[in-house]
Scaffold this active site. Structure first.
Site, PDB file in Angstrom:
ATOM      1  N   SER A   1      41.577  41.910  50.472  1.00  0.00           N
ATOM      2  CA  SER A   1      40.457  40.989  50.623  1.00  0.00           C
ATOM      3  C   SER A   1      40.860  39.642  51.245  1.00  0.00           C
ATOM      4  CB  SER A   1      39.798  40.819  49.253  1.00  0.00           C
ATOM      5  OG  SER A   1      38.666  40.041  49.338  1.00  0.00           O
TER       6      SER A   1
ATOM      7  N   THR B   1      42.878  37.822  38.368  1.00  0.00           N
ATOM      8  CA  THR B   1      43.610  38.193  39.584  1.00  0.00           C
ATOM      9  C   THR B   1      44.860  37.346  39.826  1.00  0.00           C
ATOM     10  OG1 THR B   1      42.304  36.689  40.934  1.00  0.00           O
ATOM     11  CG2 THR B   1      41.493  38.950  40.755  1.00  0.00           C
TER      12      THR B   1
HETATM   13  C1  LIG Z   1      36.369  31.835  40.299  1.00  0.00           C
HETATM   14  C2  LIG Z   1      36.446  32.984  41.226  1.00  0.00           C
HETATM   15  O1  LIG Z   1      36.033  32.854  42.381  1.00  0.00           O
HETATM   16  N1  LIG Z   1      37.000  34.102  40.751  1.00  0.00           N
HETATM   17  C3  LIG Z   1      37.155  35.304  41.589  1.00  0.00           C
HETATM   18  C4  LIG Z   1      38.497  35.943  41.321  1.00  0.00           C
HETATM   19  O2  LIG Z   1      38.536  36.319  39.961  1.00  0.00           O
HETATM   20  P1  LIG Z   1      39.427  35.605  38.834  1.00  0.00           P
HETATM   21  O3  LIG Z   1      39.303  36.524  37.651  1.00  0.00           O
HETATM   22  O4  LIG Z   1      38.793  34.269  38.616  1.00  0.00           O
HETATM   23  O5  LIG Z   1      40.811  35.452  39.387  1.00  0.00           O
HETATM   24  O6  LIG Z   1      38.641  37.102  42.127  1.00  0.00           O
HETATM   25  C5  LIG Z   1      37.676  38.126  41.850  1.00  0.00           C
HETATM   26  C6  LIG Z   1      38.000  39.331  42.717  1.00  0.00           C
HETATM   27  O7  LIG Z   1      37.921  39.051  44.067  1.00  0.00           O
HETATM   28  C7  LIG Z   1      36.273  37.581  42.098  1.00  0.00           C
HETATM   29  O8  LIG Z   1      35.353  38.565  41.747  1.00  0.00           O
HETATM   30  C8  LIG Z   1      36.060  36.304  41.284  1.00  0.00           C
HETATM   31  O9  LIG Z   1      34.827  35.715  41.588  1.00  0.00           O
HETATM   32 MG   LIG Z   2      36.689  40.818  49.742  1.00  0.00          MG
END
Ligand SMILES: CC(=O)N[C@H]1[C@@H](OP(=O)(O)O)O[C@H](CO)[C@@H](O)[C@@H]1O
Ligand SMILES: [Mg+2]
Length: 547
Positions: free
Chosen positions: A73, A516
């Site tokens: 991504s 992530t």
């Molecule tokens: C604050 C933020 O933008 N978090 C993102 C990010 O997740 P986190 O769990 O916050 O790392 O990556 C995900 C996958 O791409 C997306 O779904 C999500 O919106």
């Molecule tokens: Mg993507």
């Protein structure tokens, strides 16, 4: 197919051995990391996808088609990742994720076989000896071909006694989701790239015709494709719909330079930095009747924006604004019908700007649902409505229309062009997953039917100043949340956060571990930028005690 291909699997397992002490985890976005570490993971994922296919039978007891998408991504060029797409085009069910994690962490073939063999035998015995069915694709990352070939190596070694597959090479993530669903459900579409493009352009052109909109009157769009796969696919799409070509300008389309992917461009860069990407200057972005749009590296996220020359200000139209625009269009079209009993809802995460949530509740008067971060959670909530509009603030989202929606609207389609338009929106908007191209077309159509420009769109409501901070802590797993991630259960600092919030005008703040990245995220918003910064700093300080 009752026998288990032990020798073949062992041979390929040993060709791509896992590291000594693996600690992989199938998370929010599948597996994602530096591409050099992914070889053994690819093998595991290919095996899980086979077993998943064997476990999902259609009405004739044949294994349904499962998708494998190789992408990281918006991550930097040196990363890559892989995720599994279920027959309906949605994500691998959450109860299969631990299996993916477990298998990828087996450091010997013996351990690996002890887990996969019983499942393989159990599911294959139900399939009347039919092979598993898979589709596979990748984005434009330099490491993509090598990783894809690990899966192909396995599939070819197994032969079509065990598996049939189709390799699509380069696709956007939403294209692969569309194709997976179409393989299993021919009423959804033709399972080819051309089928996907035609579904989009046919519905778009018909909506324009129904609403007496001339293509020339559509807003001009400059697309920043993050130097990723979305660039090639936008070009292909426009080749199949030449009448739309003059309305699109493409920048950051260099897929030949693998190091350019997502660098200073793309949806994540624009949303995070709240500024124009490389390749789009303020002059282009302030052109009248022009909208700028950024895709991310695999083209499943979209953010729009423009530059307000008068106030010398960058104006972002993020996932929240896109959700509101699409809701306005849908509410407008529904208001033209004599009656309806469709349930409409908007699903956001805690990261949605408070001003957008207020607008949904107070102005649109629609139910607003807060889901956990990660599109699978939003998608799941959206399925509970006849029209479920879901977007993460970062631009990943779509609108899901239920079967009841189609049945109800078909009653009106001959007499009301708005009913026909709504039915066509179900074709235009990707029903499987967020899709930058399809969402962009829906945005363009919405602006045109609602007869508003980007400036008017941005004035629908005004974002509260907000800040997203990241704190690296000793162990992010000790941060446990509740209430759709809006409150901390552990460590015991929620009461301090609450006190800070109460003393801030329109204050809101929450802390959650990232799914992530190895970090904890702190979100804060308030009436003014100063108050927001203060709130953010103070909450960050509380979290830093755990660094
Ligand atoms: C604050 C933020 O933008 N978090 C993102 C990010 O997740 P986190 O769990 O916050 O790392 O990556 C995900 C996958 O791409 C997306 O779904 C999500 O919106
Ligand atoms: Mg993507």
């Amino acid at each position: 197919m009752s026998n288990f291909p032990s020798q073949t699997l062992e041979c390929i397992f040993n060709k791509y051995p896992p590291p000594k002490n693996p600690s992989f985890s199938y998370g929010t976005a599948g597996f994602r990391m530096n591409a050099s570490k992914l070889d053994s993971v690819m093998f595991s994922v290919a095996c899980i996808a086979i077993v998943r296919s064997l476990s999902c039978l259609n009405d004739s007891n044949e294994p349904q088609t499962i998708g494998i998408m190789i992408t990281a991504s918006h991550n930097p060029p040196e990363d890559n990742g892989v995720k599994i797409v279920d027959p309906f085009g949605d994500m691998l069910p959450q109860n299969w994720e631990p299996l993916a994690t477990q298998l990828s962490n087996c450091s010997s073939y013996k351990d690996f076989e002890s887990i996969i063999k019983p499942l393989w035998i159990k599911y294959s015995s139900n399939t009347l000896n039919k092979p598993a069915s898979l589709v596979i694709a990748r984005d434009t990352r330099e490491s993509g071909p090598k990783l894809l070939n690990i899966c192909i190596d396995l599939f070819d070694s197994l032969t079509n006694k065990y598996i049939t597959y189709k390799n699509f090479n380069e696709l956007t993530t939403p294209e692969l989701h569309y194709i997976t669903r179409s393989f299993n459900d021919s009423s959804f579409g033709i399972p080819t790239e051309l089928g996907y493009y035609n579904k989009l352009s046919n519905s778009l052109l018909e909506i324009l015709k129904l609403n007496n909109i001339n293509i020339n009157s559509l807003i001009n769009t400059t697309v920043d494709a993050a130097n990723g796969v979305g660039a090639d696919k936008l070009i292909s799409f426009l080749k199949t719909s030449p009448s739309l070509k003059s309305k699109f300008q493409l920048v950051n389309s260099n897929t030949n330079d693998p190091l350019a992917l997502n660098v200073k461009c793309g949806a994540d860069f624009v949303k995070t930095n709240q500024k124009l990407p490389n390749g789009i200057d303020s002059k282009i972005a302030s052109n009248e009747n022009t909208l700028c749009a950024s895709f991310d590296g695999d083209a499943d996220r979209l953010v729009c924006y423009f530059f307000d020359k008068l106030n010398n200000k960058f104006i972002l139209l993020d996932g929240d604004k896109i959700a509101i625009l699409l809701s306005r269009l849908i509410s407008f079209l529904i208001s033209k019908l004599p009656s309806n009993n469709l349930k409409i809802g908007i699903i956001q995460t805690a990261y949605a700007n408070g001003a957008s949530t207020n607008y949904i509740i107070n102005d649109l008067k629609l139910p607003s649902i807060c889901a956990k971060t990660g599109v699978k959670h939003l998608h799941h909530e959206a399925l509970k409505f006849d029209i479920g509009i879901y977007f993460e603030a970062n631009g990943h989202g779509t609108v899901l229309f239920s079967d009841k929606f189609s049945i109800e609207l078909k009653k009106f389609e001959n007499d009301y062009s708005s009913a026909k338009t709504l039915l066509l929106l179900k074709d235009l908007i990707n029903q499987t997953v967020g899709d930058a191209l399809s969402d962009l077309l829906a945005v363009i159509v919405s602006l045109s039917i609602l007869n508003i420009d980007a400036n008017e769109w941005s004035n629908t409501y005004h974002d509260l100043p907000n800040k997203l901070a990241k704190v690296v802590v000793k162990d992010r797993n000790m941060f446990v949340t509740t209430d759709a991630e809006r409150k901390l259960v552990e460590p015991p600092i929620q009461k301090f956060i609450d006190e800070l919030v109460v003393n801030t005008t329109f204050g809101r703040s929450f802390v959650r571990p990232s799914g992530t990245e190895d970090a904890v995220r702190v979100y804060a918003e308030a009436a003014t930028a100063e108050e927001c910064q203060k709130l953010s700093d103070e909450v960050v300080k509380l979290v830093e005690n755990y660094s």
